[in-house]
Design an enzyme around this catalytic site. Structure first.
Site, short mmCIF file in Angstrom:
data_model
loop_
_atom_site.label_atom_id
_atom_site.label_comp_id
_atom_site.label_asym_id
_atom_site.label_seq_id
_atom_site.Cartn_x
_atom_site.Cartn_y
_atom_site.Cartn_z
N HIS A 1 1.00 5.04 1.06
CA HIS A 1 0.38 6.09 1.87
C HIS A 1 0.46 7.42 1.12
CE1 HIS A 1 0.26 4.02 5.91
NE2 HIS A 1 1.22 3.30 5.36
N HIS B 1 0.84 -1.20 0.00
CA HIS B 1 0.00 0.00 0.00
C HIS B 1 0.87 1.24 0.00
CE1 HIS B 1 0.60 -1.35 4.16
NE2 HIS B 1 0.65 -0.08 4.50
P1 AMP Z 1 1.49 0.21 7.52
O1 AMP Z 1 2.03 0.52 8.88
O2 AMP Z 1 2.26 0.89 6.42
O3 AMP Z 1 1.32 -1.29 7.28
O4 AMP Z 1 0.08 0.90 7.46
C1 AMP Z 1 -1.14 0.25 7.55
C2 AMP Z 1 -2.18 1.33 7.58
O5 AMP Z 1 -3.44 0.73 7.37
C3 AMP Z 1 -2.25 2.09 8.91
O6 AMP Z 1 -2.01 3.47 8.69
C4 AMP Z 1 -3.66 1.82 9.41
O7 AMP Z 1 -4.25 2.92 10.04
C5 AMP Z 1 -4.38 1.44 8.12
N1 AMP Z 1 -5.53 0.57 8.31
C6 AMP Z 1 -5.56 -0.61 8.97
N2 AMP Z 1 -6.79 -1.15 8.92
C7 AMP Z 1 -7.55 -0.30 8.18
C8 AMP Z 1 -8.91 -0.28 7.77
N3 AMP Z 1 -9.75 -1.26 8.10
N4 AMP Z 1 -9.35 0.76 7.03
C9 AMP Z 1 -8.51 1.77 6.71
N5 AMP Z 1 -7.22 1.80 7.05
C10 AMP Z 1 -6.74 0.80 7.78
#
Ligand code: AMP
Ligand code: ZN
Length: 137
Positions: free
Chosen positions: A102, A100
């Site tokens: 950001h 993903h």
């Molecule tokens: P990372 O630390 O790069 O793996 O980021 C994962 C991101 O996914 C975090 O910023 C979370 O807040 C976001 N996240 C996790 N679950 C969800 C969800 N159900 N809907 C939207 N964002 C999410």
């Protein structure tokens, strides 16, 4: 698609999300715990862990989608700039192991600081330089 992956579930609509973009290969939605207003995530529909196993055929399109969504996010929240980031590996802060990107809108004076810099010795720099050049061969 992976059965127990939270982002695959979001793509399939099994978990609700604030979807902002979708096409045949990509999906984008608001981060549930935003760093700033408009913080969004863009994901490929195919399940992969990060940029290193990202499908080659989709790389160019991914960049196009990032530009499209980032432009819209910046406009929507009237941001002064934005950060793009892909945390890759637990040591880098990756929590969800579905690739993903950001998009984090930034505002003048928003108080977010960049990472602290380190001082490396000339020897450490040279050794690292040599190792990377060798790994790239
Ligand atoms: P990372 O630390 O790069 O793996 O980021 C994962 C991101 O996914 C975090 O910023 C979370 O807040 C976001 N996240 C996790 N679950 C969800 C969800 N159900 N809907 C939207 N964002 C999410
Ligand atoms: Zn997944």
């Amino acid at each position: 698609m992976s059965d127990d992956c939270i982002f695959c579930k979001i793509i399939r609509g099994e978990i609700p999300s604030s979807k902002i973009y979708e096409d045949k290969d990509f999906f984008a939605f608001l981060d549930i715990r935003p760093i700033n207003k408009g913080h969004s995530l863009i994901i490929p529909k195919v399940h992969c862990k990060g940029i290193l196993d990202f499908p080659r055929a989709e790389e160019t399109d991914f960049l196009e989608v990032i530009k499209k969504v980032a432009g819209a996010v910046v406009k929507a929240v009237d941001a002064d700039g934005f950060n793009l980031g892909m945390n890759t590996g637990a040591a880098a802060g990756q929590i969800v192991f579905h690739a993903h990107m950001h998009i984090i809108p930034r505002f003048e004076g928003d108080g977010l600081k960049s990472w602290p810099h380190k001082e490396l010795s000339r020897e450490e720099m040279d050794e690292t330089h040599k190792r990377i050049l060798s790994a790239l061969k």
